[in-house]
Write an enzyme that holds these catalytic residues in place. Structure first.
Site, short mmCIF file in Angstrom:
data_model
loop_
_atom_site.label_atom_id
_atom_site.label_comp_id
_atom_site.label_asym_id
_atom_site.label_seq_id
_atom_site.Cartn_x
_atom_site.Cartn_y
_atom_site.Cartn_z
N ARG A 1 103.89 -136.09 32.77
CA ARG A 1 104.12 -136.71 34.08
C ARG A 1 105.31 -137.68 34.07
NH1 ARG A 1 98.78 -140.50 34.44
NH2 ARG A 1 97.80 -138.50 34.02
N HIS B 1 108.11 -145.47 32.46
CA HIS B 1 108.17 -145.50 33.93
C HIS B 1 109.58 -145.43 34.48
CE1 HIS B 1 103.98 -145.43 34.06
NE2 HIS B 1 103.89 -146.48 33.25
N GLU C 1 96.66 -151.15 17.50
CA GLU C 1 97.21 -151.84 18.67
C GLU C 1 96.03 -152.23 19.55
OE1 GLU C 1 100.75 -150.35 20.50
OE2 GLU C 1 100.10 -151.00 22.48
N THR D 1 96.66 -145.10 30.44
CA THR D 1 95.68 -145.08 29.36
C THR D 1 94.62 -146.14 29.68
OG1 THR D 1 97.55 -144.61 27.93
CG2 THR D 1 95.47 -145.10 26.86
N ASN E 1 108.51 -150.05 26.34
CA ASN E 1 108.03 -148.73 26.74
C ASN E 1 108.81 -148.27 27.98
OD1 ASN E 1 106.49 -146.82 28.30
ND2 ASN E 1 104.78 -147.16 26.91
N HIS F 1 105.48 -142.42 25.69
CA HIS F 1 104.23 -141.66 25.64
C HIS F 1 104.50 -140.26 26.19
CE1 HIS F 1 99.65 -141.61 26.87
NE2 HIS F 1 99.99 -140.59 26.12
N GLU G 1 103.82 -142.55 21.49
CA GLU G 1 102.40 -142.60 21.84
C GLU G 1 101.95 -141.18 22.10
OE1 GLU G 1 101.89 -145.13 25.19
OE2 GLU G 1 102.43 -146.91 24.09
N HIS H 1 99.55 -153.32 26.71
CA HIS H 1 99.03 -152.74 27.95
C HIS H 1 98.87 -153.82 29.01
CE1 HIS H 1 97.36 -149.87 30.70
NE2 HIS H 1 97.61 -148.93 29.82
N GLY H 2 99.64 -153.66 30.08
CA GLY H 2 99.51 -154.55 31.24
C GLY H 2 100.17 -155.90 31.08
N ARG I 1 102.91 -137.37 27.42
CA ARG I 1 101.56 -136.98 27.86
C ARG I 1 101.44 -135.47 27.94
NH1 ARG I 1 98.68 -141.59 30.36
NH2 ARG I 1 97.08 -140.06 30.82
N1 PXP Z 1 100.50 -149.62 24.48
C1 PXP Z 1 99.87 -148.44 24.71
C2 PXP Z 1 99.09 -147.83 23.60
C3 PXP Z 1 99.99 -147.78 25.95
O1 PXP Z 1 99.35 -146.61 26.15
C4 PXP Z 1 100.79 -148.36 26.95
C5 PXP Z 1 100.98 -147.64 28.25
O2 PXP Z 1 101.66 -146.45 28.02
C6 PXP Z 1 101.43 -149.58 26.66
C7 PXP Z 1 101.25 -150.19 25.43
C8 PXP Z 1 102.30 -150.26 27.65
O3 PXP Z 1 101.56 -150.64 28.76
P1 PXP Z 1 102.29 -151.18 30.05
O4 PXP Z 1 103.16 -150.07 30.55
O5 PXP Z 1 101.17 -151.52 30.97
O6 PXP Z 1 103.09 -152.38 29.63
#
Ligand code: PXP
Length: 250
Positions: free
Chosen positions: A51, A12, A153, A103, A9, A45, A72, A192-193, A47
């Site tokens: 952002r 950032h 997911e 999210t 992803n 993503h 996303e 995520h995370g 948004r």
């Molecule tokens: N999966 C989904 C559905 C997400 O919304 C995000 C964050 O955009 C991620 C994975 C990736 O999360 P992270 O940036 O914390 O690794």
């Protein structure tokens, strides 16, 4: 056991770019580097408040990218139009609130079945692989099947944020949900995370087919480069997968 894919992803990279309003650092360049480092896909993503990722980024990713793009998106008419115009390989429906930092929760699929169903079918009709970002909860998994989603997911945020015994409990929820997903015929992803510390136990779950990881990899890239962060993550995933021997199946 399915091969475990890594979706990188790049949101950032765009966050850092947008802090100064210029073109640097370019998320499309990051996507190319991720491809060279061994990513299987790129996740972005778009948004509602733009952002980080912009409409132009999505357009450029569509033109330049050799890897599958996983878009996303919130289940809104605006995002549906954009997805249908670009027809990415995949779309992951996520909940979105303007005031959240990221999210925060999964989709409440069982409560919003009627609202979500048309989004799933319009995306599927366009040949886009649809996933739903949900908590590792059997109720959500069953609702995902009812509205025709082929992929879910599982939200790994609570697992990553927990510590000690609480983290073990969250991991167990994910292991069980992945088993339920398999029984229901859903392809199972997770994200995520995730970090070098937390990705391994998730990678050990045999029927998880894809991890989507962003923030940690972009953060690590500051210290050792994106290429090295992705290669190290891949190595952790491969080692965990090789070690499993089915140990993490529920
Ligand atoms: N999966 C989904 C559905 C997400 O919304 C995000 C964050 O955009 C991620 C994975 C990736 O999360 P992270 O940036 O914390 O690794």
């Amino acid at each position: 056991m399915s091969r475990l894919r890594l979706g990188v992803n790049i949101d950032h990279v765009a966050t850092i770019r947008n802090a100064r309003g210029g073109p640097h650092p370019d998320p499309v360049r990051a996507a190319r580097m991720a491809a060279d480092a061994g990513a299987d896909g790129i996740t972005a993503h778009l948004r509602e408040d733009r952002r980080h990722i912009s409409d132009v980024d999505i357009e450029r990713l569509g033109q330049d990218l050799t890897l599958p793009l996983n878009l996303e998106m919130a289940a809104t008419d605006e995002m549906l139009d954009i997805a249908l115009r670009h027809t990415p390989h995949a779309a992951c429906l996520v909940p979105e609130r303007r005031e959240e930092r990221t999210t925060e929760g999964g989709l409440e699929v069982h409560r919003a079945q009627n609202e979500l169903r048309p989004f799933v079918s319009r995306l599927k009709d366009a040949g886009i692989r649809v996933s739903l970002f949900i908590a590792p909860d059997p109720q959500q998994l069953e609702a995902a099947v009812r509205i025709g989603a082929p992929v879910v997911e599982l939200h790994t945020g609570p697992y990553c944020h927990a510590e000690g015994a609480a983290r073990d409990e969250e991991l167990e929820r994910i292991v069980k949900a992945a088993a339920v997903a398999q029984d229901l015929g859903l392809e199972c992803h997770a994200g995520h995370g995730l970090s070098f510390e937390t990705a391994g136990p998730i990678a050990q779950i045999p029927n998880v087919a894809e991890l989507n990881i962003g923030h940690f990899l972009v953060g690590e890239a500051i210290f050792g480069g994106l290429d090295s962060a992705i290669k190290r993550m891949r190595a952790i995933m491969a080692r965990a997968r090789a070690d499993t021997g089915g140990a993490r199946s529920a």
